[in-house]
Write a protein that holds these residues in place. Structure first.
Motif, PDB file in Angstrom:
ATOM      1  N   HIS A  70      11.730   4.286 -22.835  1.00  0.00           N
ATOM      2  CA  HIS A  70      11.601   2.854 -23.134  1.00  0.00           C
ATOM      3  C   HIS A  70      11.294   2.088 -21.838  1.00  0.00           C
ATOM      4  CE1 HIS A  70      15.813   3.199 -21.958  1.00  0.00           C
ATOM      5  NE2 HIS A  70      15.908   1.886 -21.840  1.00  0.00           N
ATOM      6  N   ASP A 111      15.203   0.442 -15.136  1.00  0.00           N
ATOM      7  CA  ASP A 111      16.024   1.526 -14.590  1.00  0.00           C
ATOM      8  C   ASP A 111      15.562   2.910 -15.074  1.00  0.00           C
ATOM      9  OD1 ASP A 111      17.086   0.471 -17.069  1.00  0.00           O
ATOM     10  OD2 ASP A 111      18.825   1.771 -16.821  1.00  0.00           O
ATOM     11  N   HIS A 112      14.584   2.914 -15.988  1.00  0.00           N
ATOM     12  CA  HIS A 112      14.015   4.184 -16.464  1.00  0.00           C
ATOM     13  C   HIS A 112      12.588   4.401 -15.961  1.00  0.00           C
ATOM     14  CE1 HIS A 112      17.276   5.004 -19.424  1.00  0.00           C
ATOM     15  NE2 HIS A 112      17.493   3.735 -19.123  1.00  0.00           N
ATOM     16  N   HIS A 117      17.364  -0.537 -29.287  1.00  0.00           N
ATOM     17  CA  HIS A 117      17.633  -0.905 -27.888  1.00  0.00           C
ATOM     18  C   HIS A 117      16.402  -1.647 -27.351  1.00  0.00           C
ATOM     19  CE1 HIS A 117      19.252  -0.572 -23.849  1.00  0.00           C
ATOM     20  NE2 HIS A 117      18.189   0.081 -23.445  1.00  0.00           N
TER      21      HIS A 117
HETATM   22 ZN   LIG Z   1      17.581   0.570 -21.495  1.00  0.00          ZN
END
Ligand SMILES: [Zn+2]
Ligand SMILES: [Zn+2]
Length: 212
Positions: A56, A60-61, A131
């Motif tokens: 997603h 932070d990803h 999310h």
């Molecule tokens: Zn997230």
């Protein structure tokens, strides 16, 4: 097959490097930060990254994506409903929580049911919005392993109060998809420990039902 977990960044995101032994082809999942640490692992093990998959759009990803793409020249995969969030630093929260602004254009957009291939391994795309609108889980075919991003963790489900989140959508994703996974399914979440669905069900979350 080997899966390496590297914990990166201030949100302690799990970056996973999946590699197939015969070819040494690899897939990088959610490179949130620490590009150099990820590169070191890849280079030391002489892996060949074939793609970067983003479960997603949250910063932070994705924080190390551009650096890794530049080095390994491999495509970026993300669900089509994540395109806006990946591009817009306001939505991916890099404006407020990150050292740099992040704006990413995926090379290949995914939808439910698509397959990503690494050597002899096939990863099956499962769209689990909630999310974020285009959040995905990835199941390695013919195994009980599923990468779950921030949809489900060992002790909780993903939050829905951030930009693009929806409690209704998350409830549907968990009820219709995640709750169908058997107790021996192993989840590789975006944060925290790797766990079985049996352990995740122990959290007692009301959306998370026993398998029918
Ligand atoms: Zn997230
Ligand atoms: Zn996260």
């Amino acid at each position: 097959m080997k899966i390496e977990r590297i914990i990166v960044g201030m949100h302690e995101t799990n970056t996973y490097i999946l590699n197939e032994d015969k070819t040494n082809e690899a897939l990088i999942i959610d490179p949130g930060d620490a590009a150099k640490v990820i590169m070191k692992y890849i280079d030391r093990n002489q892996l060949q990254p074939m793609g970067i998959v983003l479960t997603h759009y949250h910063h932070d990803h994705t924080g190390a994506t551009e650096e890794l793409k530049k080095k390994y020249k491999c495509p970026i995969y993300a669900h089509k409903k994540e395109e806006e969030g990946l591009r817009d630093p306001q939505i991916n929260l890099s404006t407020v929580m990150c050292r740099k602004l992040i704006s990413i254009i995926p090379d290949k957009v995914l939808s439910e049911g698509n397959i990503i291939t690494v050597g002899s391994l096939d990863l099956h795309v499962i769209h689990t919005p909630g999310h974020t609108p285009g959040g995905i889980c990835l199941k390695i075919k013919d195994t009980n392993i599923i990468f779950t991003g921030d949809t489900i963790f060992k002790d909780d489900l993903g939050r829905t109060d951030l930009a693009g989140g929806s409690e209704d959508m998350l409830k549907k994703s968990i009820t219709n998809k995640v709750s169908q996974w058997s107790d021996d399914t192993i989840i590789y979440p975006g944060h925290g420990e790797i766990a079985t669905m049996k352990e995740a069900r122990r959290s007692g979350h009301p959306y998370l039902k026993s398998k029918r």
